[in-house]
Every structure is written in C-alpha cells, then in structure tokens.
Scaffold this motif. Structure first.
Motif, PDB file in Angstrom:
ATOM      1  N   VAL A  97       2.089 -21.644   7.638  1.00 27.42           N
ATOM      2  CA  VAL A  97       1.624 -20.871   6.485  1.00 27.42           C
ATOM      3  C   VAL A  97       0.849 -21.805   5.561  1.00 27.42           C
ATOM      4  CG1 VAL A  97       3.434 -19.120   6.563  1.00 27.42           C
ATOM      5  CG2 VAL A  97       3.820 -21.206   5.287  1.00 27.42           C
ATOM      6  N   GLU A  98      -0.149 -21.260   4.867  1.00 26.79           N
ATOM      7  CA  GLU A  98      -1.012 -22.075   4.009  1.00 26.79           C
ATOM      8  C   GLU A  98      -0.293 -22.583   2.764  1.00 26.79           C
ATOM      9  OE1 GLU A  98      -4.180 -23.122   4.719  1.00 26.79           O
ATOM     10  OE2 GLU A  98      -3.760 -22.260   6.678  1.00 26.79           O
ATOM     11  N   THR A  99       0.540 -21.749   2.165  1.00 26.50           N
ATOM     12  CA  THR A  99       1.305 -22.152   0.988  1.00 26.50           C
ATOM     13  C   THR A  99       2.713 -21.584   1.111  1.00 26.50           C
ATOM     14  OG1 THR A  99       0.631 -20.220  -0.278  1.00 26.50           O
ATOM     15  CG2 THR A  99      -0.717 -22.204  -0.536  1.00 26.50           C
ATOM     16  N   THR A 100       3.652 -22.227   0.434  1.00 24.50           N
ATOM     17  CA  THR A 100       5.025 -21.761   0.496  1.00 24.50           C
ATOM     18  C   THR A 100       5.787 -22.228  -0.733  1.00 24.50           C
ATOM     19  OG1 THR A 100       7.014 -21.679   1.846  1.00 24.50           O
ATOM     20  CG2 THR A 100       5.857 -23.752   1.817  1.00 24.50           C
ATOM     21  N   LYS A 101       6.836 -21.527  -1.043  1.00 25.64           N
ATOM     22  CA  LYS A 101       7.731 -21.940  -2.125  1.00 25.64           C
ATOM     23  C   LYS A 101       8.651 -23.036  -1.592  1.00 25.64           C
ATOM     24  CE  LYS A 101       6.825 -18.481  -5.076  1.00 25.64           C
ATOM     25  NZ  LYS A 101       5.997 -18.709  -6.222  1.00 25.64           N
ATOM     26  N   LYS A 102       9.219 -23.807  -2.500  1.00 20.77           N
ATOM     27  CA  LYS A 102      10.064 -24.929  -2.104  1.00 20.77           C
ATOM     28  C   LYS A 102      11.245 -24.498  -1.235  1.00 20.77           C
ATOM     29  CE  LYS A 102      12.451 -28.893  -4.070  1.00 20.77           C
ATOM     30  NZ  LYS A 102      12.803 -29.616  -5.293  1.00 20.77           N
ATOM     31  N   ASP A 103      11.913 -23.416  -1.599  1.00 24.28           N
ATOM     32  CA  ASP A 103      13.086 -22.986  -0.827  1.00 24.28           C
ATOM     33  C   ASP A 103      12.730 -22.395   0.527  1.00 24.28           C
ATOM     34  OD1 ASP A 103      11.907 -20.875  -2.124  1.00 24.28           O
ATOM     35  OD2 ASP A 103      13.768 -19.795  -2.493  1.00 24.28           O
ATOM     36  N   ALA A 104      11.482 -21.948   0.712  1.00 23.32           N
ATOM     37  CA  ALA A 104      11.064 -21.373   1.992  1.00 23.32           C
ATOM     38  C   ALA A 104      10.413 -22.406   2.917  1.00 23.32           C
ATOM     39  CB  ALA A 104      10.097 -20.217   1.753  1.00 23.32           C
ATOM     40  N   ALA A 105      10.180 -23.613   2.420  1.00 29.45           N
ATOM     41  CA  ALA A 105       9.480 -24.634   3.202  1.00 29.45           C
ATOM     42  C   ALA A 105      10.259 -25.035   4.454  1.00 29.45           C
ATOM     43  CB  ALA A 105       9.211 -25.864   2.343  1.00 29.45           C
ATOM     44  N   GLU A 106      11.592 -25.043   4.371  1.00 28.27           N
ATOM     45  CA  GLU A 106      12.390 -25.465   5.530  1.00 28.27           C
ATOM     46  C   GLU A 106      12.328 -24.489   6.690  1.00 28.27           C
ATOM     47  OE1 GLU A 106      16.345 -26.613   4.535  1.00 28.27           O
ATOM     48  OE2 GLU A 106      15.676 -28.080   3.061  1.00 28.27           O
ATOM     49  N   SER A 107      11.865 -23.268   6.451  1.00 26.90           N
ATOM     50  CA  SER A 107      11.742 -22.303   7.541  1.00 26.90           C
ATOM     51  C   SER A 107      10.523 -22.590   8.427  1.00 26.90           C
ATOM     52  CB  SER A 107      11.653 -20.881   6.995  1.00 26.90           C
ATOM     53  OG  SER A 107      10.422 -20.695   6.320  1.00 26.90           O
ATOM     54  N   LYS A 131       2.658 -31.752   4.287  1.00 30.20           N
ATOM     55  CA  LYS A 131       2.754 -31.557   2.845  1.00 30.20           C
ATOM     56  C   LYS A 131       3.330 -30.190   2.499  1.00 30.20           C
ATOM     57  CE  LYS A 131       0.330 -30.796  -1.383  1.00 30.20           C
ATOM     58  NZ  LYS A 131       1.124 -29.683  -1.822  1.00 30.20           N
ATOM     59  N   VAL A 132       2.801 -29.119   3.101  1.00 34.51           N
ATOM     60  CA  VAL A 132       3.248 -27.761   2.782  1.00 34.51           C
ATOM     61  C   VAL A 132       4.718 -27.578   3.164  1.00 34.51           C
ATOM     62  CG1 VAL A 132       2.913 -25.313   3.335  1.00 34.51           C
ATOM     63  CG2 VAL A 132       0.939 -26.769   2.909  1.00 34.51           C
ATOM     64  N   SER A 133       5.143 -28.173   4.274  1.00 37.96           N
ATOM     65  CA  SER A 133       6.534 -28.050   4.709  1.00 37.96           C
ATOM     66  C   SER A 133       7.459 -28.986   3.936  1.00 37.96           C
ATOM     67  CB  SER A 133       6.651 -28.357   6.197  1.00 37.96           C
ATOM     68  OG  SER A 133       6.338 -29.710   6.442  1.00 37.96           O
ATOM     69  N   ARG A 134       6.866 -29.860   3.143  1.00 35.09           N
ATOM     70  CA  ARG A 134       7.592 -30.820   2.309  1.00 35.09           C
ATOM     71  C   ARG A 134       8.380 -31.860   3.116  1.00 35.09           C
ATOM     72  NH1 ARG A 134       6.788 -26.333  -0.716  1.00 35.09           N
ATOM     73  NH2 ARG A 134       6.356 -26.590  -2.925  1.00 35.09           N
ATOM     74  N   ILE A 135       7.941 -32.118   4.342  1.00 36.78           N
ATOM     75  CA  ILE A 135       8.507 -33.234   5.106  1.00 36.78           C
ATOM     76  C   ILE A 135       8.036 -34.539   4.448  1.00 36.78           C
ATOM     77  CG2 ILE A 135       8.476 -34.440   7.324  1.00 36.78           C
ATOM     78  CD1 ILE A 135       8.236 -31.677   8.655  1.00 36.78           C
ATOM     79  N   ILE A 136       6.773 -34.551   4.030  1.00 40.44           N
ATOM     80  CA  ILE A 136       6.195 -35.657   3.263  1.00 40.44           C
ATOM     81  C   ILE A 136       5.633 -35.058   1.983  1.00 40.44           C
ATOM     82  CG2 ILE A 136       4.426 -37.458   3.228  1.00 40.44           C
ATOM     83  CD1 ILE A 136       4.727 -37.691   6.252  1.00 40.44           C
ATOM     84  N   LYS A 137       5.897 -35.689   0.858  1.00 44.26           N
ATOM     85  CA  LYS A 137       5.582 -35.099  -0.445  1.00 44.26           C
ATOM     86  C   LYS A 137       4.083 -34.976  -0.746  1.00 44.26           C
ATOM     87  CE  LYS A 137       9.867 -34.849  -1.892  1.00 44.26           C
ATOM     88  NZ  LYS A 137      10.587 -33.695  -1.495  1.00 44.26           N
ATOM     89  N   ARG A 138       3.298 -35.966  -0.324  1.00 42.51           N
ATOM     90  CA  ARG A 138       1.867 -35.959  -0.662  1.00 42.51           C
ATOM     91  C   ARG A 138       1.010 -35.973   0.591  1.00 42.51           C
ATOM     92  NH1 ARG A 138       4.253 -39.565  -4.029  1.00 42.51           N
ATOM     93  NH2 ARG A 138       4.366 -38.929  -6.213  1.00 42.51           N
ATOM     94  N   ARG A 139      -0.092 -35.234   0.532  1.00 40.61           N
ATOM     95  CA  ARG A 139      -0.982 -35.143   1.690  1.00 40.61           C
ATOM     96  C   ARG A 139      -1.637 -36.488   1.992  1.00 40.61           C
ATOM     97  NH1 ARG A 139      -5.351 -30.292   2.764  1.00 40.61           N
ATOM     98  NH2 ARG A 139      -6.043 -31.026   4.787  1.00 40.61           N
TER      99      ARG A 139
END
Length: 87
Positions: free
Chosen positions: A64-74, A8-16
């Motif tokens: 990381v516990e939380t991340t911004k959308k543009d930093a999720a791919e890192s 979820k945090v990495s935005r590979i899948i939108k919802r936990r």
C-alpha cells in the motif's frame, strides 16, 4: 513498489534515505538475490535485511502507498529474527 519505499511505509526502517543506503550497500536480499533500493517488490517476496548484529527475514503480505502506524505491521510477516551478538 520500490524496496526503499516499502521499508519506510511498513516502518521496518524509519527513513527512506536510510533504507536506500542499506540497500545500496548490499545488505538486503530479495528472494535470495542482493537488491538495490529501486528493486520492485511483489506480494509474496521474501526479504532478508542485515542490521549490523541482527538479521531480519520478512515476507511481503501487502503493498500500500500509505498506511497508519498501527496498520503498518499488516504489510509483512516476520519469518525469522536472529541476533548474532547473543551467540
């Protein structure tokens, strides 16, 4: 970090909850073993995720516990993406 939270945090899948369902159905492998949603991940782990007709293989680069959308791919590197319907 738990597998479902990482997805979820990495935005590979939108919802936990969706990540939990996919993992508990046995469609995610961590380092070659079928993983449950509660599986703890470490940096360097290799995930193979089955999305119906598509298979995505990624390597965990950062937790990381939380991340911004543009930093999720890192948080991960895509190693392979295959589409079974194209074959």
């Amino acid at each position: 970090m738990r597998l479902d939270k990482f997805l979820k945090v990495s935005r590979i899948i939108k919802r936990r909850t969706v990540a939990k369902e996919i993992a508990d159905k046995g469609r995610i492998q961590v380092n070659g073993r079928v993983a449950k949603s509660s599986t703890d991940l470490s940096v360097g782990d290799k995930l193979v995720i089955g999305f119906g007709n598509r298979t995505l293989t990624v390597q965990v680069d950062e937790l990381v516990e939380t991340t911004k959308k543009d930093a999720a791919e890192s948080m991960y590197t895509v190693l392979e993406s295959t589409d079974k319907s194209a074959e």
